[in-house]
Design a protein around this motif. Structure first.
Motif: not given
Length: 70
Positions: A19-29
């Motif tokens: 799942t695509a996500a945003e963590l600490n203001g940066a893109p993540a999976a």
């Protein structure tokens, strides 16, 4: 980006979903095996695209991320 990870982590867990996500203001999976969070992959991005990857696999750290996402 998620297709690349799906191929790279194929042997890591049986049937992970990403799942695509945003963590600490940066893109993540987020990689999950069923309902269990098994990895978080953060992307460092620059003008030239993705410049780095940060993977979290430590169960204690993943538990912290899981609580933050709840």
């Amino acid at each position: 980006m998620l297709r690349f990870l799906a191929g790279g982590f194929r042997g890591f867990a049986a049937g992970p979903t990403y799942t695509a996500a945003e963590l600490n203001g940066a893109p993540a999976a987020l990689a999950r095996d069923g309902d269990t969070l098994v990895a978080v992959i953060g992307f460092d991005c620059g003008a030239d695209g993705i410049t780095g990857l940060r993977a979290v696999l430590n169960p204690d750290k993943l538990d912290f991320v899981r609580r933050q996402l709840a």
